[in-house]
Design a protein around this motif. Structure first.
Motif, PDB file in Angstrom:
ATOM      1  N   HIS A   1       0.863  -1.175   0.000  1.00 45.91           N
ATOM      2  CA  HIS A   1       0.000   0.000   0.000  1.00 45.91           C
ATOM      3  C   HIS A   1       0.903   1.229   0.000  1.00 45.91           C
ATOM      4  O   HIS A   1       1.442   1.621   1.024  1.00 45.91           O
TER       5      HIS A   1
ATOM      6  N   SER B   1      -2.177  -0.804  -3.547  1.00 45.85           N
ATOM      7  CA  SER B   1      -2.876   0.468  -3.750  1.00 45.85           C
ATOM      8  C   SER B   1      -1.830   1.554  -3.865  1.00 45.85           C
ATOM      9  O   SER B   1      -0.686   1.377  -3.426  1.00 45.85           O
TER      10      SER B   1
ATOM     11  N   ARG C   1      -1.638   5.899  -3.398  1.00 47.52           N
ATOM     12  CA  ARG C   1      -2.284   7.182  -3.104  1.00 47.52           C
ATOM     13  C   ARG C   1      -1.214   8.247  -2.961  1.00 47.52           C
ATOM     14  O   ARG C   1      -0.027   7.945  -2.842  1.00 47.52           O
TER      15      ARG C   1
END
Ligand code: IMP
Ligand code: MG
Length: 169
Positions: free
Chosen positions: A85, A113, A115
């Motif tokens: 992540h 993921s 971000r």
């Protein structure tokens, strides 16, 4: 422009958001963009309670305030991003070029993921880019302090400020 107190307050709020969003993620890999994000990353990583690891990347930097030259990776992450992540931690979003490049590059490494967390954003980036966590929207001025530099100076200022006309020449 932004006092040390306001920065600290906003860092705590962002950390709480990240804690909530990643509560079930296992671990967040915070990827700091050298050099501007080093102080933001240091404070943010200490304000988090979710398990996190830290790595850094570096890009070719702007010559003073001009954006000539484009983006080039000069230091890659040491760890594999596959299955992780990933949270890219960047000091400032201006044209959007840097973050767009990093999202493309690291998105292709099959992270679980990806971000982005940006401390300050200038108006109307030419490139639409995803910002998941944002500290402050600021006017279109060159800012320094809290990691941000002008010609490698002023990074250690505890606040974010603008430069006088004399300092810019
Ligand atoms: P972008 O690729 O145009 O979004 O620019 C992002 C990079 O430009 C940041 O990581 C900074 O290194 C640099 N930058 C842009 N504006 C400023 C500023 O006002 N102060 C310091 N650095 C800046
Ligand atoms: Mg930078």
């Amino acid at each position: 422009m932004i006092s040390a107190e306001r920065i600290a307050g906003r860092v705590a709020e962002i950390a709480a958001e990240i804690d909530r969003d990643y509560a079930d993620a296992g671990e967040v890999l915070m990827l700091g963009v050298l050099r501007g994000a080093y102080i933001f990353l240091a404070d943010l990583s200490r304000a988090l309670t979710v398990p996190r690891s830290i790595d850094f990347i570096a890009l070719s930097s702007y010559e003073k305030t001009s954006s000539a030259g484009g983006v080039r990776l000069i230091l890659d992450a040491r760890v594999s991003l596959t299955g992780k992540h990933v949270l890219i931690v960047e000091d400032i979003l201006d044209s959007g070029q840097t973050l767009a490049y990093l999202l493309r590059l690291f998105g292709a490494r099959r992270p679980a993921s990806i971000r982005t967390c940006v401390l300050v954003r200038k108006p109307d980036p030419g490139i639409e880019v995803q910002v998941d966590y944002l500290g402050f929207d600021i006017p279109d001025e060159w800012v320094v302090g809290y990691g941000l530099d002008y010609d490698d100076k002023y990074r250690a200022l505890p606040f974010i400020g603008t430069l006088s006309r004399e300092a810019l020449t």
